[in-house]
Every structure is written in C-alpha cells, then in structure tokens.
Design an enzyme around this catalytic site. Structure first.
Site, PDB file in Angstrom:
ATOM      1  N   ARG A  68      10.267  -1.245  11.899  1.00  0.00           N
ATOM      2  CA  ARG A  68       9.065  -0.913  12.783  1.00  0.00           C
ATOM      3  C   ARG A  68       9.163  -2.454  13.853  1.00  0.00           C
ATOM      4  O   ARG A  68       9.252  -3.176  12.909  1.00  0.00           O
ATOM      5  CB  ARG A  68       7.960  -1.507  11.981  1.00  0.00           C
ATOM      6  CG  ARG A  68       7.704   0.586  11.367  1.00  0.00           C
ATOM      7  CD  ARG A  68       6.959   0.236  10.362  1.00  0.00           C
ATOM      8  NE  ARG A  68       4.535  -0.788  10.923  1.00  0.00           N
ATOM      9  CZ  ARG A  68       4.250  -0.812  10.169  1.00  0.00           C
ATOM     10  NH1 ARG A  68       3.704  -0.330   9.012  1.00  0.00           N
ATOM     11  NH2 ARG A  68       3.150  -1.441  10.135  1.00  0.00           N
ATOM     12  N   ARG A  81     -10.468   0.183   8.213  1.00  0.00           N
ATOM     13  CA  ARG A  81      -9.743  -0.862   8.105  1.00  0.00           C
ATOM     14  C   ARG A  81     -11.079  -2.527   8.706  1.00  0.00           C
ATOM     15  O   ARG A  81     -10.632  -3.337   8.923  1.00  0.00           O
ATOM     16  CB  ARG A  81      -8.776  -1.451   9.855  1.00  0.00           C
ATOM     17  CG  ARG A  81      -7.477  -1.015   8.780  1.00  0.00           C
ATOM     18  CD  ARG A  81      -6.827  -1.593   9.337  1.00  0.00           C
ATOM     19  NE  ARG A  81      -5.346  -1.803   9.635  1.00  0.00           N
ATOM     20  CZ  ARG A  81      -4.194  -1.298   9.459  1.00  0.00           C
ATOM     21  NH1 ARG A  81      -4.002   0.084   7.925  1.00  0.00           N
ATOM     22  NH2 ARG A  81      -2.746  -2.348   8.113  1.00  0.00           N
ATOM     23  N   LYS A 119       0.620  -1.323   0.385  1.00  0.00           N
ATOM     24  CA  LYS A 119       0.204  -0.312   0.167  1.00  0.00           C
ATOM     25  C   LYS A 119       0.867   1.074   0.075  1.00  0.00           C
ATOM     26  O   LYS A 119       0.593   2.675  -0.724  1.00  0.00           O
ATOM     27  CB  LYS A 119      -0.796  -0.070   1.429  1.00  0.00           C
ATOM     28  CG  LYS A 119      -1.872  -0.964   1.330  1.00  0.00           C
ATOM     29  CD  LYS A 119      -2.902  -0.528   2.520  1.00  0.00           C
ATOM     30  CE  LYS A 119      -2.144  -1.574   3.972  1.00  0.00           C
ATOM     31  NZ  LYS A 119      -1.070  -2.427   3.720  1.00  0.00           N
ATOM     32  N   ARG A 179      11.855  -4.843   5.987  1.00  0.00           N
ATOM     33  CA  ARG A 179      11.232  -3.653   5.963  1.00  0.00           C
ATOM     34  C   ARG A 179      11.916  -2.438   6.471  1.00  0.00           C
ATOM     35  O   ARG A 179      12.001  -2.966   7.907  1.00  0.00           O
ATOM     36  CB  ARG A 179       9.186  -3.498   5.709  1.00  0.00           C
ATOM     37  CG  ARG A 179       9.480  -1.827   5.659  1.00  0.00           C
ATOM     38  CD  ARG A 179       7.839  -1.806   5.786  1.00  0.00           C
ATOM     39  NE  ARG A 179       7.309  -2.493   7.067  1.00  0.00           N
ATOM     40  CZ  ARG A 179       5.838  -2.751   6.724  1.00  0.00           C
ATOM     41  NH1 ARG A 179       5.549  -1.734   5.865  1.00  0.00           N
ATOM     42  NH2 ARG A 179       5.264  -2.903   7.794  1.00  0.00           N
ATOM     43  N   ARG A 181      -1.077  -9.520  12.986  1.00  0.00           N
ATOM     44  CA  ARG A 181      -1.623  -8.954  12.628  1.00  0.00           C
ATOM     45  C   ARG A 181      -2.580  -8.989  11.081  1.00  0.00           C
ATOM     46  O   ARG A 181      -3.984  -8.601  10.891  1.00  0.00           O
ATOM     47  CB  ARG A 181      -0.713  -7.516  12.035  1.00  0.00           C
ATOM     48  CG  ARG A 181      -0.109  -6.883  12.517  1.00  0.00           C
ATOM     49  CD  ARG A 181       1.068  -6.494  12.554  1.00  0.00           C
ATOM     50  NE  ARG A 181       1.263  -5.195  11.389  1.00  0.00           N
ATOM     51  CZ  ARG A 181       2.220  -4.848  10.398  1.00  0.00           C
ATOM     52  NH1 ARG A 181       3.752  -5.773  10.777  1.00  0.00           N
ATOM     53  NH2 ARG A 181       2.561  -4.586   9.663  1.00  0.00           N
TER      54      ARG A 181
END
Ligand code: GDP
Ligand code: ADP
Length: 227
Positions: free
Chosen positions: A160, A93, A19, A127, A171
């Site tokens: 993160r 969400r 995203k 990431r 998640r």
C-alpha cells in the site's frame, strides 16, 4: 421458534493493529459479513470512481476522509447487509461517524485491538495485500506460499502506498486525535471490549472465546485451537 437478534459488531484499533487479520478469522469461524472501509475505498480508488479519486488525496497524506463522504458510503453499503450478522472494520473512525451509525442501527459490541504503536510501525512496512480480496500478508508473520503472489488467485501482491514510514506516522497521529475519542464514546455506552497485546496469535483466543458467547462456530476446524 425464537430467532436470535443479528450481531452488529465493530472492530477497532490503530493502523496495523491486526483488524484485517482478526476479521478474516472471525469471518471463517463465525460466518459474519465483513465490511472494511479501507478495502471499500481501495476498490473505489482502483476503479477511479468519484469517491475513489477524492479519497486518494486524503489517504496519500495519511489523513481521514471527510465524515459526510465516509458515512454516506458506508451506510449505503450496510443497507445491503441488513439480513446478516455483520462486522464493521475501519468505520466509525470519528465520533461524528459513530453518531451517524447509531442513528441507523444498534451496535452490540466493539472489539478494540489495543496494540502499542512501536509494535505496529515495523509490521506495516512488511505488509503486502491482494487488493481484489483484501487478503493481507506479512513477510515475517504470514508470508504468502510464493513470494509476491496471492495464495488463492495466483495474482500479484502489492504494497500500500500509505504504508510508507512517514505516512504511517501521520495515520497514527490521526488515530490518536480523531479515533481514540470513539473508544471513549463506546466505553461510556458499555460496549467496548479491549484486547491488549503485541501478537495476534495471543490475542485471538480471547476474542474467539468472547465471540463464542454471542455466535456459534460455523467452521469445520477443531475449535480447541482456533486459527
Ligand atoms: N509480526 C506480526 N505481524 C502481524 C501480526 N498480526 C498481524 N500482522 C501483520 O501486520 C500487518 C497489519 O495487519 P492488518 O491485519 O492488515 O492490520 P489493520 O491495519 O489493523 O487491518 C499485516 O501485514 C499482518 O499480516 C503479529 O502478531 N505479528
Ligand atoms: N472511517 C473512515 N473515515 C475516514 N477515513 C477512513 C475511514 N476508513 C478508512 N479511511 C481512510 O483509508 C485509509 C486506510 O484505511 P484502512 O485500510 O482501514 O487502514 P489501516 O487500518 O491500516 O489504518 C485511512 O488511513 C484513511 O485515510
């Protein structure tokens, strides 16, 4: 002169589906304002605001922030963007969030990144982000020019906390249980546009072509090979 209506778009997809990466390309080509719920929450956490402190306890557990808090936060930010084309990333969400958003404005299109969970898991552990700008890197897919350093500001990149494998699993479970029904909500309204694949570079040309039917490309780059 007829002024075209402003674009109200949402980008959805599981954690790590791309995203943020796709949003950056949409901003570059179509000049829309981008509002990312995750970036906004991380900014609040970094500044230790009341919302930030509360959000951290949920995010660290891979759980969603309660709807009333999240909705208030996002709708308040959106007020400042009402004169612009905008793209929402990470919100709504839950169906309750989507209903609250519907009360405020009419969504034109929902871009859904349909990327398999197996593809995502390994992406997230690689990431790295620049928290102040929301710029996102990946050690294999889109590494920074200098390891551990943001290309634009020269500031350090961070990983993160919620990209740990066990939190990622939670998640993805939250996505299945709470966010997948939002896809159905928009599908029933005829707004959902799904793009399936395992590589952003292969999905992107389709998203680009779709958005070109709604907005002009404002970037200077050669539009034949949009990056
Ligand atoms: N290997 C690989 N990594 C990708 C691809 N697209 C995005 N990424 C990386 O995957 C991670 C998650 O992407 P991001 O845009 O942050 O996803 P989001 O969580 O949906 O906003 C980031 O590190 C991206 O750089 C891809 O096609 N292949
Ligand atoms: N709309 C939302 N409702 C509830 N919680 C949210 C929302 N957006 C973000 N969050 C919280 O912030 C975390 C990080 O969000 P985000 O940066 O969008 O991550 P990703 O797209 O990688 O899942 C989520 O796991 C969730 O805990």
């Amino acid at each position: 002169m007829v002024v075209p209506p402003l674009l109200r778009a949402v980008i959805m997809g599981p954690p790590g589906s791309g995203k943020g990466t796709v949003s950056a390309r949409i901003i570059k080509h179509f000049g829309v304002k981008h509002l990312s719920s995750g970036d906004l929450l991380r900014d609040n956490m970094q500044k230790k605001t009341e919302v930030g402190i509360l959000a951290k306890s949920y995010i660290d557990q891979g759980r969603l922030i309660p709807d009333d808090i999240m909705t208030r936060l996002m709708l308040n930010e959106l007020k400042g963007l009402d004169r612009y084309n905008w793209l929402l990333d990470g919100f709504p969400r839950t169906v309750a969030q989507a209903e609250a958003l519907d009360k405020e404005c009419q969504i034109d299109t929902v871009i859904d990144l349909d990327v398999p969970f197996e593809t995502i898991k390994c992406r997230l552990t690689a990431r790295w982000i620049h928290p102040a700008s929301g710029r996102v890197y990946n050690l294999e897919f889109s590494p920074p020019k200098v390891q551990g350093i943001d290309d634009i500001t020269g500031e350090p990149l961070v990983q993160r906390d919620d990209d740990k494998p066990e939190t990622v699993t939670k998640r993805l479970q939250a996505y299945d249980a709470q966010t997948k029904p939002v896809l159905q909500y928009y599908r029933e309204k005829g707004l959902l546009k799904s793009f399936s694949g395992t590589e952003t570079n292969k999905i992107w040309p389709h998203i680009y072509a779709f958005l070109q039917t709604k907005l002009p490309d404002v970037s200077q780059k050669d539009a034949a090979t949009p990056r």
